[in-house]
Scaffold this motif. Structure first.
Motif, PDB file in Angstrom:
ATOM      1  N   GLU A  59     -39.805 -67.028   8.126  1.00 38.58           N
ATOM      2  CA  GLU A  59     -38.622 -67.335   8.425  1.00 38.58           C
ATOM      3  C   GLU A  59     -38.018 -68.483   7.817  1.00 38.58           C
ATOM      4  OE1 GLU A  59     -39.833 -63.160   9.544  1.00 38.58           O
ATOM      5  OE2 GLU A  59     -39.388 -64.883  10.199  1.00 38.58           O
ATOM      6  N   GLN A  60     -39.163 -69.784   9.195  1.00 38.97           N
ATOM      7  CA  GLN A  60     -38.168 -71.052   9.168  1.00 38.97           C
ATOM      8  C   GLN A  60     -39.268 -71.589   7.236  1.00 38.97           C
ATOM      9  OE1 GLN A  60     -40.003 -72.425  12.627  1.00 38.97           O
ATOM     10  NE2 GLN A  60     -38.764 -71.375  13.722  1.00 38.97           N
ATOM     11  N   LYS A  73     -37.753 -70.177  -1.274  1.00 35.81           N
ATOM     12  CA  LYS A  73     -36.461 -70.069  -1.533  1.00 35.81           C
ATOM     13  C   LYS A  73     -35.829 -70.692  -3.148  1.00 35.81           C
ATOM     14  CE  LYS A  73     -31.654 -69.628  -0.540  1.00 35.81           C
ATOM     15  NZ  LYS A  73     -30.447 -70.448  -0.202  1.00 35.81           N
ATOM     16  N   SER A 103     -37.674 -69.685   4.131  1.00 39.81           N
ATOM     17  CA  SER A 103     -36.066 -69.693   3.911  1.00 39.81           C
ATOM     18  C   SER A 103     -35.850 -71.704   3.116  1.00 39.81           C
ATOM     19  CB  SER A 103     -35.033 -70.595   5.546  1.00 39.81           C
ATOM     20  OG  SER A 103     -36.214 -71.663   5.632  1.00 39.81           O
TER      21      SER A 103
END
Length: 175
Positions: A42-43, A51, A47
């Motif tokens: 998620e880091q 993305k 992110s």
């Protein structure tokens, strides 16, 4: 989502980032995005880089390394360089099973330690056609050199002396 390779004892937890105009009948280049040492999917690897690459038209798989985040593996929070490199290969194994991934256009990107691991995986996994490292770190070398005060042989000698002293017990260290 989760995935594993045959023979692997646990699942890796991952997130698939898809292009905005994704068509499951299409064919897309893919990227494995590898997180830093002590991080998670998620880091930054997910992110920021996953993305942005998905917005540029790539299918991007970001995952938690073995022993970390939501992935399996005991004990927890282990930083095992050989396993981390194998995790990259397992991620590629998963990508090549997806019907919309062009298996001839798979790349890898890694941040910090993930950058070192993805480069190492690309050296021997010919399915990885392109690789990028963002502030890449060679964790093995960092452990051997930096954590030893840039004196790895001296550190090993001090460790050997300490183990000998502990094995012999109090009052017998010099014998």
């Amino acid at each position: 989502m989760s995935f594993r390779s045959p023979g692997m004892a646990w699942d890796l937890a991952g997130v698939l980032h898809l292009p905005a105009e994704f068509d499951e009948n299409g064919s897309y280049p893919a990227i494995v995005s590898v997180h830093p040492i002590g991080s998670c999917k998620e880091q930054t690897a997910g992110s920021v880089y996953a993305k942005a690459l998905a917005e540029a038209g790539y299918v991007v798989l970001v995952f938690d390394a073995s022993h970390q985040g939501e992935s399996g593996g005991e004990p927890r929070l282990v930083e095992d360089p050989a396993q981390r490199v194998e995790d990259v290969r397992v991620a590629v194994d998963h990508l090549v099973t997806l019907p919309y991934v062009d298996a001839d256009r798979i790349g890898g990107i890694g941040v910090c330690g993930g950058g070192g691991y993805v480069i190492n995986a690309a050296m021997t996994d010919r399915r990885i056609k392109a690789v990028a490292s963002v502030t890449g770190v060679n964790f093995g070398r960092l452990s051997r050199e930096s954590f030893s005060g840039y004196d790895p042989v001296g550190a090993l000698e001090r460790m050997a002396a300490q183990r000998t002293a502990e094995a012999r017990g109090p009052g017998r260290a010099g014998r």
